[in-house]
Structure formats: C-alpha cells, structure tokens
Scaffold this motif. Structure first.
Motif, PDB file in Angstrom:
ATOM      1  N   PRO A 244       0.822  -1.211   0.000  1.00 33.82           N
ATOM      2  CA  PRO A 244       0.000   0.000   0.000  1.00 33.82           C
ATOM      3  C   PRO A 244       0.858   1.265   0.000  1.00 33.82           C
ATOM      4  CG  PRO A 244      -0.723  -1.554   1.689  1.00 33.82           C
ATOM      5  CD  PRO A 244       0.588  -2.051   1.170  1.00 33.82           C
ATOM      6  N   THR A 245       0.305   2.329  -0.583  1.00 35.05           N
ATOM      7  CA  THR A 245       0.947   3.641  -0.524  1.00 35.05           C
ATOM      8  C   THR A 245       0.432   4.355   0.724  1.00 35.05           C
ATOM      9  OG1 THR A 245       1.097   3.763  -2.920  1.00 35.05           O
ATOM     10  CG2 THR A 245       1.258   5.830  -1.713  1.00 35.05           C
ATOM     11  N   ILE A 246       1.354   4.827   1.571  1.00 37.84           N
ATOM     12  CA  ILE A 246       0.981   5.460   2.837  1.00 37.84           C
ATOM     13  C   ILE A 246       1.590   6.850   2.898  1.00 37.84           C
ATOM     14  CG2 ILE A 246       1.060   5.282   5.345  1.00 37.84           C
ATOM     15  CD1 ILE A 246       1.404   2.259   5.013  1.00 37.84           C
ATOM     16  N   SER A 247       0.770   7.865   3.197  1.00 42.09           N
ATOM     17  CA  SER A 247       1.225   9.254   3.316  1.00 42.09           C
ATOM     18  C   SER A 247       0.709   9.839   4.628  1.00 42.09           C
ATOM     19  CB  SER A 247       0.716  10.102   2.150  1.00 42.09           C
ATOM     20  OG  SER A 247       1.065   9.531   0.916  1.00 42.09           O
ATOM     21  N   GLU A 248       1.542  10.647   5.251  1.00 41.89           N
ATOM     22  CA  GLU A 248       1.118  11.305   6.490  1.00 41.89           C
ATOM     23  C   GLU A 248       0.151  12.438   6.184  1.00 41.89           C
ATOM     24  OE1 GLU A 248       3.763  12.277   9.682  1.00 41.89           O
ATOM     25  OE2 GLU A 248       5.350  11.010   8.843  1.00 41.89           O
ATOM     26  N   PHE A 254      -2.847   8.892   8.766  1.00 39.93           N
ATOM     27  CA  PHE A 254      -2.268   8.541   7.483  1.00 39.93           C
ATOM     28  C   PHE A 254      -3.353   8.362   6.413  1.00 39.93           C
ATOM     29  CE2 PHE A 254       0.457   7.003  10.840  1.00 39.93           C
ATOM     30  CZ  PHE A 254       1.725   7.409  10.437  1.00 39.93           C
ATOM     31  N   ALA A 255      -2.982   8.692   5.175  1.00 37.92           N
ATOM     32  CA  ALA A 255      -3.798   8.371   4.009  1.00 37.92           C
ATOM     33  C   ALA A 255      -3.192   7.137   3.363  1.00 37.92           C
ATOM     34  CB  ALA A 255      -3.803   9.529   3.031  1.00 37.92           C
ATOM     35  N   VAL A 256      -4.038   6.170   3.051  1.00 35.69           N
ATOM     36  CA  VAL A 256      -3.570   4.895   2.505  1.00 35.69           C
ATOM     37  C   VAL A 256      -4.279   4.616   1.185  1.00 35.69           C
ATOM     38  CG1 VAL A 256      -3.327   2.412   2.937  1.00 35.69           C
ATOM     39  CG2 VAL A 256      -3.212   4.033   4.854  1.00 35.69           C
ATOM     40  N   GLU A 257      -3.527   4.152   0.207  1.00 33.50           N
ATOM     41  CA  GLU A 257      -4.085   3.759  -1.086  1.00 33.50           C
ATOM     42  C   GLU A 257      -3.614   2.344  -1.418  1.00 33.50           C
ATOM     43  OE1 GLU A 257      -3.061   6.415  -4.189  1.00 33.50           O
ATOM     44  OE2 GLU A 257      -4.036   8.152  -3.281  1.00 33.50           O
ATOM     45  N   SER A 258      -4.510   1.543  -2.001  1.00 31.46           N
ATOM     46  CA  SER A 258      -4.135   0.187  -2.394  1.00 31.46           C
ATOM     47  C   SER A 258      -5.011  -0.281  -3.544  1.00 31.46           C
ATOM     48  CB  SER A 258      -4.285  -0.768  -1.204  1.00 31.46           C
ATOM     49  OG  SER A 258      -3.860  -2.074  -1.557  1.00 31.46           O
ATOM     50  N   VAL A 259      -4.435  -1.063  -4.446  1.00 35.30           N
ATOM     51  CA  VAL A 259      -5.183  -1.679  -5.530  1.00 35.30           C
ATOM     52  C   VAL A 259      -5.637  -3.062  -5.055  1.00 35.30           C
ATOM     53  CG1 VAL A 259      -5.090  -2.569  -7.880  1.00 35.30           C
ATOM     54  CG2 VAL A 259      -3.920  -0.428  -7.306  1.00 35.30           C
TER      55      VAL A 259
END
Length: 290
Positions: A244-248, A254-259
């Motif tokens: 997953p892509t994790i951004s503060e 955190f904001a999390v993105e995943s396919v």
C-alpha cells in the motif's frame, strides 16, 4: 508504422472494446466495414478479417501484427512470433478449449477408446487429424461448416469443437472425453516485422497499453484514512498488489491507497471499517502499467 489486422466475428466486440479502453479507438464508417483506422502515429492501417485467416496473412507479411486465437495459429500451422496472450475471449476472461466430444451415453472415456474409422466432424480438420494420428486412431475427419455439436449421432460419431462455458455441448447431450488445446486470444507478429527495431518498439508500446487495460480489469483503487493507533490493524486487513501507498496527513494519521480485487471489496470494506479505517473511497482503474 504498423499494419494491424483485428478479428471479425465472435471476438470482434471484445477486441474493439479493449482497444477503446487502451486509448486506441478503432474508427470505421460502419459496423460492416472491413477497413478502419486508429489515430495513432504507430499504426498505419487496420483491417478487420476472420480470425481463421489472420495467422496466414501475418506469416506472409501482409500485416505486421494481428490478433487471433491460438487455435487458429495451430490449425494453420503458421510461422509467426507471439507477442503475448490477451486474457479475454468472446464471453469471459477464461480461455476457450478445443475438445473432443461424443454422445452422452457413449462408453468412450478418451480418444484412445475410439475405433479406427470413427467419423469425426470439426471446424479444425488439420489440427484434429494431427491429434488423432498422435493418439494412434485412424479417424475419418471431415470439415464442419458450423452447428458441429448437432451432427451426432447420424452424421458423426465424434465432434471436435471449441467451448468456453460448455453450455452448448451439454445442451446437445454430449460429453467431453479429451482436450486438444487451451486457447487464449493472442497477439502475433510477422517474423521480419518483429525483427525490425523500430516496428518492434512500436509493438511493445501497443502491448503495454493493451495489457495495462487487462491488468486493471477486476481491480479497483481503494483510498482510506487511518489513525496511527489503528494503522497496524488496518494494514493487516488491507490486501494490495505489492504494498500500500501510505502518506502522512497534516492533521495527524495517514492516508492509505491500495489496488484490490473488485470481487473482494464487499468483504474488505466492512473489515477495514471495523479495524478503524475512515473516509473509504472506491475508485475504478483504467490501466495498470507495472
């Protein structure tokens, strides 16, 4: 500049939809026009012809690349370069199978149980002859022009037919006793064209676009927010293609993105919510290019 030939018939709609999704829309004056264009500098011309003919024309150099089935490549014994499979067919993403079928009450369990002189009908006579000969059965193979499954028992003892779901064979009261090959739709190239560096580069770029669309099918982008305290619990639930892509977030967390696979989303979203995820957003994906 590539000369491209696409399949007409059962694969036509799925192929045109794939090219549209890959930002390579096929333009033609009507649905019965055999000539078309694609507004792309890599593609010189487009023809739409029966997939049975495409391997031979690509081998002869009339076209640089074409889309057809592995079944027709084998039937015509054409010498072409495979650029890769496209995991789609006329109704599903499953491959088709070229099978040997007999009447449901036949005692035969495999091709080797069939007697010499057995009557066989198929739209793939050459492939069928080679298969039966390899099994040691001297078969009387005839070309079928369609409705092959309806020819048992009065016209044929055996049929060799393609099936994607098996419904037509079962409806005709037939049973499958052998599989000759499994066939996906395939992109093929003329050997000389594939050896040309400029054309080979254009082919690779077109394949990147097509495969990007197919890789995205059945997947969605899932976005969510999570606190630092719930981060580990949420990540334990969340699947991903790689990681997953994790951004503060500016305000903490955190904001999390995943396919993720679309077929799992009905189970994943409630589980993520229970693990502490908030602000979940599900988004469609057009292409995935690794």
């Amino acid at each position: 500049m590539l000369r491209l030939v696409l399949p007409k018939g059962s694969l036509e709609r799925a192929t045109l939809e794939l090219f549209e999704a890959a930002d390579l829309p096929v333009n033609r004056s009507s649905s019965v026009d055999y000539q078309a264009t694609i507004d792309d500098p890599r593609i010189e011309s487009v023809r739409i012809l029966r997939p049975q003919e495409i391997p031979m024309y690509v081998e002869e150099g009339l076209f640089d690349i074409g889309i057809t089935g592995r079944d027709w490549i084998e039937e015509t014994a054409s010498t072409v370069v495979s650029l890769g499979e496209l995991k789609y067919s006329k109704a599903t993403s499953k491959p088709i199978r070229l099978v040997v079928a007999v009447a449901g009450d036949s005692p035969a369990q495999s091709v080797t149980d069939l007697p010499d002189g057995v009557r066989v009908q198929s739209e793939y006579p050459e492939l069928t002859k080679r298969f039966f000969a390899a099994k040691g059965v001297d078969a009387n193979v005839r070309l079928s022009y369609g409705a092959t499954e309806a020819k048992i028992p009065d016209i044929a003892d055996v049929v060799v037919e393609i099936t994607e779901t098996g419904r037509a064979l079962r409806a005709a009261g037939l049973k499958v006793i052998d599989t000759i090959l499994t066939s996906y739709t395939e992109v093929i190239a003329n050997p000389e064209s594939a050896a040309d560096p400029e054309k080979a580069k254009a082919m690779e770029q077109v394949m990147t676009l097509l495969n990007g669309v197919l890789d995205a099918r059945g997947r969605v982008l899932l976005k969510l927010n999570v606190s630092d305290a719930d981060r580990a619990a949420v990540l334990a639930v969340l699947p991903s293609m790689k990681s997953p892509t994790i951004s503060e977030l500016a305000g903490g967390g955190f904001a999390v993105e995943s396919v993720v696979e679309k077929r799992q989303i009905n189970l994943i979203i409630p589980a993520l919510r229970e693990a502490g995820a908030t602000d979940l957003v599900e988004m469609p994906i057009s292409k995935i290019v690794p």
